[in-house]
Design a protein around this motif. Sequence first.
Motif, PDB file in Angstrom:
ATOM      1  N   ASP A 194       0.859  -1.178   0.000  1.00 44.62           N
ATOM      2  CA  ASP A 194       0.000   0.000   0.000  1.00 44.62           C
ATOM      3  C   ASP A 194       0.901   1.235   0.000  1.00 44.62           C
ATOM      4  N   PRO A 195       0.984   1.938  -1.123  1.00 48.37           N
ATOM      5  CA  PRO A 195       1.883   3.105  -1.171  1.00 48.37           C
ATOM      6  C   PRO A 195       1.275   4.293  -0.442  1.00 48.37           C
ATOM      7  N   ILE A 196       2.061   5.332  -0.323  1.00 45.11           N
ATOM      8  CA  ILE A 196       1.552   6.579   0.241  1.00 45.11           C
ATOM      9  C   ILE A 196       0.454   7.109  -0.688  1.00 45.11           C
ATOM     10  N   SER A 197      -0.645   7.537  -0.103  1.00 41.23           N
ATOM     11  CA  SER A 197      -1.783   8.000  -0.891  1.00 41.23           C
ATOM     12  C   SER A 197      -1.365   9.131  -1.829  1.00 41.23           C
ATOM     13  N   GLY A 198      -1.748   8.991  -3.097  1.00 44.62           N
ATOM     14  CA  GLY A 198      -1.438  10.027  -4.076  1.00 44.62           C
ATOM     15  C   GLY A 198      -0.109   9.852  -4.783  1.00 44.62           C
ATOM     16  N   HIS A 199       0.689   8.904  -4.335  1.00 42.14           N
ATOM     17  CA  HIS A 199       1.979   8.676  -4.996  1.00 42.14           C
ATOM     18  C   HIS A 199       1.749   7.937  -6.306  1.00 42.14           C
ATOM     19  N   VAL A 200       2.306   8.510  -7.353  1.00 46.46           N
ATOM     20  CA  VAL A 200       2.092   7.979  -8.700  1.00 46.46           C
ATOM     21  C   VAL A 200       3.017   6.793  -8.985  1.00 46.46           C
ATOM     22  N   SER A 201       4.263   6.920  -8.515  1.00 49.66           N
ATOM     23  CA  SER A 201       5.276   5.915  -8.853  1.00 49.66           C
ATOM     24  C   SER A 201       5.382   4.870  -7.755  1.00 49.66           C
ATOM     25  N   LEU A 202       5.532   3.615  -8.171  1.00 50.61           N
ATOM     26  CA  LEU A 202       5.672   2.511  -7.221  1.00 50.61           C
ATOM     27  C   LEU A 202       6.730   1.551  -7.740  1.00 50.61           C
ATOM     28  N   PHE A 203       7.607   1.141  -6.819  1.00 55.23           N
ATOM     29  CA  PHE A 203       8.733   0.277  -7.151  1.00 55.23           C
ATOM     30  C   PHE A 203       8.713  -0.958  -6.256  1.00 55.23           C
ATOM     31  N   TRP A 204       9.205  -2.064  -6.801  1.00 52.74           N
ATOM     32  CA  TRP A 204       9.487  -3.254  -5.997  1.00 52.74           C
ATOM     33  C   TRP A 204      10.985  -3.537  -6.090  1.00 52.74           C
ATOM     34  N   TYR A 205      11.556  -3.870  -4.925  1.00 54.35           N
ATOM     35  CA  TYR A 205      12.958  -4.245  -4.840  1.00 54.35           C
ATOM     36  C   TYR A 205      13.067  -5.570  -4.079  1.00 54.35           C
ATOM     37  N   GLN A 206      14.143  -6.294  -4.357  1.00 54.89           N
ATOM     38  CA  GLN A 206      14.457  -7.534  -3.643  1.00 54.89           C
ATOM     39  C   GLN A 206      15.779  -7.325  -2.920  1.00 54.89           C
ATOM     40  N   GLN A 207      15.801  -7.626  -1.625  1.00 55.88           N
ATOM     41  CA  GLN A 207      17.038  -7.475  -0.868  1.00 55.88           C
ATOM     42  C   GLN A 207      17.439  -8.806  -0.272  1.00 55.88           C
ATOM     43  N   ALA A 208      18.509  -9.380  -0.817  1.00 57.25           N
ATOM     44  CA  ALA A 208      19.052 -10.620  -0.260  1.00 57.25           C
ATOM     45  C   ALA A 208      19.885 -10.295   0.975  1.00 57.25           C
ATOM     46  N   LEU A 209      20.131 -11.290   1.786  1.00 55.39           N
ATOM     47  CA  LEU A 209      20.870 -11.106   3.034  1.00 55.39           C
ATOM     48  C   LEU A 209      22.248 -10.516   2.770  1.00 55.39           C
ATOM     49  N   GLY A 210      22.553  -9.423   3.451  1.00 56.61           N
ATOM     50  CA  GLY A 210      23.866  -8.810   3.319  1.00 56.61           C
ATOM     51  C   GLY A 210      24.072  -7.987   2.059  1.00 56.61           C
ATOM     52  N   GLN A 211      23.010  -7.799   1.294  1.00 51.25           N
ATOM     53  CA  GLN A 211      23.110  -7.035   0.052  1.00 51.25           C
ATOM     54  C   GLN A 211      22.237  -5.788   0.129  1.00 51.25           C
ATOM     55  N   GLY A 212      22.428  -4.908  -0.831  1.00 49.15           N
ATOM     56  CA  GLY A 212      21.529  -3.779  -0.957  1.00 49.15           C
ATOM     57  C   GLY A 212      20.297  -4.177  -1.753  1.00 49.15           C
ATOM     58  N   PRO A 213      19.246  -3.376  -1.685  1.00 51.64           N
ATOM     59  CA  PRO A 213      18.053  -3.671  -2.487  1.00 51.64           C
ATOM     60  C   PRO A 213      18.381  -3.679  -3.980  1.00 51.64           C
ATOM     61  N   GLU A 214      17.734  -4.592  -4.705  1.00 54.94           N
ATOM     62  CA  GLU A 214      17.898  -4.655  -6.164  1.00 54.94           C
ATOM     63  C   GLU A 214      16.538  -4.468  -6.832  1.00 54.94           C
ATOM     64  N   PHE A 215      16.521  -3.623  -7.826  1.00 55.47           N
ATOM     65  CA  PHE A 215      15.294  -3.252  -8.526  1.00 55.47           C
ATOM     66  C   PHE A 215      14.644  -4.453  -9.200  1.00 55.47           C
ATOM     67  N   LEU A 216      13.324  -4.543  -9.046  1.00 51.35           N
ATOM     68  CA  LEU A 216      12.556  -5.572  -9.739  1.00 51.35           C
ATOM     69  C   LEU A 216      11.674  -4.971 -10.832  1.00 51.35           C
ATOM     70  N   THR A 217      10.809  -4.019 -10.438  1.00 53.71           N
ATOM     71  CA  THR A 217       9.842  -3.509 -11.394  1.00 53.71           C
ATOM     72  C   THR A 217       9.313  -2.146 -10.954  1.00 53.71           C
ATOM     73  N   TYR A 218       8.747  -1.396 -11.922  1.00 53.55           N
ATOM     74  CA  TYR A 218       8.300  -0.024 -11.685  1.00 53.55           C
ATOM     75  C   TYR A 218       6.940   0.215 -12.331  1.00 53.55           C
ATOM     76  N   PHE A 219       6.065   0.862 -11.570  1.00 51.69           N
ATOM     77  CA  PHE A 219       4.743   1.266 -12.074  1.00 51.69           C
ATOM     78  C   PHE A 219       4.614   2.787 -12.032  1.00 51.69           C
ATOM     79  N   GLN A 220       3.994   3.315 -13.059  1.00 46.28           N
ATOM     80  CA  GLN A 220       3.536   4.701 -13.024  1.00 46.28           C
ATOM     81  C   GLN A 220       2.020   4.629 -13.128  1.00 46.28           C
ATOM     82  N   ASN A 221       1.347   4.975 -12.036  1.00 46.79           N
ATOM     83  CA  ASN A 221      -0.088   4.684 -11.900  1.00 46.79           C
ATOM     84  C   ASN A 221      -0.302   3.185 -12.118  1.00 46.79           C
ATOM     85  N   GLU A 222      -1.190   2.808 -13.033  1.00 47.09           N
ATOM     86  CA  GLU A 222      -1.447   1.372 -13.206  1.00 47.09           C
ATOM     87  C   GLU A 222      -0.548   0.735 -14.262  1.00 47.09           C
TER      88      GLU A 222
END
Lengths: 114, 114
Positions: B24-52
């Motif tokens: 559930d993103p912040i209300s009104g936020h247009v952009s939404l991202f998913w990241y995957q973070q493995a143990l001991g690593q930084g987040p890695e980009f998965l996918t991006y939405f602009q609205n739907e």
Amino acid sequence: DQQVKQNSPSLSVQEGRISILNCDYTNSMFDYFLWYKKYPAEGPTFLISISSIKDKNEDGRFTVFLNKSAKHLSLHIVPSQPGDSAVYFCAASATSTGANNLFFGTGTRLTVIP
Amino acid sequence: GAGVSQSPRYKVAKRGQDVALRCDPISGHVSLFWYQQALGQGPEFLTYFQNEAQLDKSGLPSDRFFAERPEGSVSTLKIQRTQQEDSAVYLCASSLDPISYEQYFGPGTRLTVT
């Protein structure tokens, strides 16, 4: 291949002293850089950012320096406080390409000793 | 104010099961991202939405991963036939609009595949 690197996995600093966290990047298309702070069991929290048109950005106790020729940035925290103890992630984005996803380093765990 | 929320916070799945992770993103936020973070690593980009609209899914590691945001607010990341290598923290982030480069992260869902 890691495009954003944080070569120091951990750093310990005495309370009141300066903390310097370093970050290097390899992609010359990166033009926007951010630092995030992460506490256990929470998501990363945005701290400070800098555009590639600047070489310094300051916000209270936090200052980020960017050296484009060296592809290096650093975060300075002065004075360091025990509440600053967290994992700090450096992140970069290639906004001029139209992409706005972030590339993260592996993080540096900062411990501020009271 | 409400930040980004994710559910469940923890999920244990047997290998081969399907899972669905909610953001559930912040209300009104247009952009939404998913990241995957493995143990001991930084987040890695998965996918991006602009609205739907899913504008970038270049980071999804295989066709077992699927994300949707049908009404431009809540998003679901689905992983089919989970494998042990899918074990990670899955982070969702939102930003106000496509030119806001600061992303606000949720607490993440820790997925463990046994």
